[in-house]
Design a protein around this motif. Sequence first.
Motif, PDB file in Angstrom:
ATOM      1  N   GLU A 211      32.977  22.378  17.031  1.00 20.93           N
ATOM      2  CA  GLU A 211      32.960  23.020  18.206  1.00 20.93           C
ATOM      3  C   GLU A 211      31.470  22.919  18.770  1.00 20.93           C
ATOM      4  O   GLU A 211      31.414  22.802  20.216  1.00 20.93           O
ATOM      5  N   GLU A 212      30.522  23.590  17.975  1.00 15.92           N
ATOM      6  CA  GLU A 212      28.957  23.171  18.607  1.00 15.92           C
ATOM      7  C   GLU A 212      28.812  21.907  19.096  1.00 15.92           C
ATOM      8  O   GLU A 212      28.292  21.925  20.234  1.00 15.92           O
TER       9      GLU A 212
ATOM     10  N   TRP B 167      30.698  19.283  19.750  1.00 13.25           N
ATOM     11  CA  TRP B 167      31.802  19.081  21.007  1.00 13.25           C
ATOM     12  C   TRP B 167      31.011  19.326  22.208  1.00 13.25           C
ATOM     13  O   TRP B 167      30.909  18.592  23.008  1.00 13.25           O
ATOM     14  N   HIS B 168      30.854  20.694  22.324  1.00 16.21           N
ATOM     15  CA  HIS B 168      30.331  21.519  23.339  1.00 16.21           C
ATOM     16  C   HIS B 168      29.099  20.881  23.965  1.00 16.21           C
ATOM     17  O   HIS B 168      29.000  20.566  25.269  1.00 16.21           O
ATOM     18  N   LYS B 169      28.162  20.422  23.180  1.00 12.27           N
ATOM     19  CA  LYS B 169      26.902  20.245  23.540  1.00 12.27           C
ATOM     20  C   LYS B 169      26.809  18.812  23.866  1.00 12.27           C
ATOM     21  O   LYS B 169      26.440  18.297  25.070  1.00 12.27           O
TER      22      LYS B 169
ATOM     23  N   THR C 221      29.631  16.990  25.244  1.00  5.87           N
ATOM     24  CA  THR C 221      30.426  16.950  26.337  1.00  5.87           C
ATOM     25  C   THR C 221      30.227  17.926  27.557  1.00  5.87           C
ATOM     26  O   THR C 221      30.642  17.608  28.687  1.00  5.87           O
ATOM     27  N   ASN C 222      29.141  18.613  27.523  1.00 10.55           N
ATOM     28  CA  ASN C 222      28.823  19.829  28.700  1.00 10.55           C
ATOM     29  C   ASN C 222      27.844  19.064  29.516  1.00 10.55           C
ATOM     30  O   ASN C 222      26.483  18.764  29.160  1.00 10.55           O
TER      31      ASN C 222
ATOM     32  N   ASP D 226      24.503  20.882  31.054  1.00  7.30           N
ATOM     33  CA  ASP D 226      23.351  21.115  30.173  1.00  7.30           C
ATOM     34  C   ASP D 226      22.937  19.724  29.719  1.00  7.30           C
ATOM     35  O   ASP D 226      23.261  19.348  28.458  1.00  7.30           O
TER      36      ASP D 226
ATOM     37  N   LYS E 158      40.021  16.582  23.218  1.00  7.25           N
ATOM     38  CA  LYS E 158      39.127  17.801  22.619  1.00  7.25           C
ATOM     39  C   LYS E 158      38.998  17.811  20.914  1.00  7.25           C
ATOM     40  O   LYS E 158      39.857  17.585  20.506  1.00  7.25           O
ATOM     41  N   TYR E 159      37.588  17.558  20.966  1.00  5.07           N
ATOM     42  CA  TYR E 159      37.388  17.632  19.357  1.00  5.07           C
ATOM     43  C   TYR E 159      37.829  16.195  18.759  1.00  5.07           C
ATOM     44  O   TYR E 159      37.609  15.920  17.318  1.00  5.07           O
TER      45      TYR E 159
ATOM     46  N   TRP F  41      35.814  10.963  23.046  1.00  6.48           N
ATOM     47  CA  TRP F  41      35.417  10.843  24.456  1.00  6.48           C
ATOM     48  C   TRP F  41      35.003   9.613  24.778  1.00  6.48           C
ATOM     49  O   TRP F  41      34.363   8.877  23.965  1.00  6.48           O
TER      50      TRP F  41
ATOM     51  N   THR G  90      30.063  17.859  10.898  1.00  9.14           N
ATOM     52  CA  THR G  90      30.638  17.118  11.784  1.00  9.14           C
ATOM     53  C   THR G  90      30.293  15.714  11.864  1.00  9.14           C
ATOM     54  O   THR G  90      29.010  15.634  11.771  1.00  9.14           O
TER      55      THR G  90
END
Length: 140
Positions: free
Chosen positions: A15-16, A18-20, A22-23, A26, A63-64, A67, A91
């Motif tokens: 989760e961490e 993926w978020h970093k 694909t964001n 930021d 998601k997860y 991409w 991961t």
Amino acid sequence: MAIANIKVTLMCPIEEVWHKVTNLHDFSWRSDLQNIKIIDENNFVEISSDGIETHFEVTEFLKYKCWAFKIENENIAGTWIGKFYSHGDRTTLDFTENIISKNFIFKPFIGFYIRKQQRLYFNDLKKELNCKEASFTQIL
């Protein structure tokens, strides 16, 4: 044409990671970028620290899991696919780039360039997430 693959397992939950990754809002942790312009949900432009604009068209977003994009700028064109695998608190990222050079002079160096960019990206990502690397493999 050059195909480069890098696999890195980070000691961070998916989760961490993926978020970093694909964001697009930021990107301050990316040492190779000065800006990202978001065009719409499937298109964005990365502006390198050298001012080169690279256009990305998202072709897959699971998601997860995955991409993927088409990539193009004045020097290169190709595809990038990122696969994400969860192993509990670890991961594995499996990123593959398939790039052709539009510039005859750049063709002999495209593989070196891609590998260098991949290593820089993962070094920046590890530092931003403050997590250790469990394994690393890079293939061209």
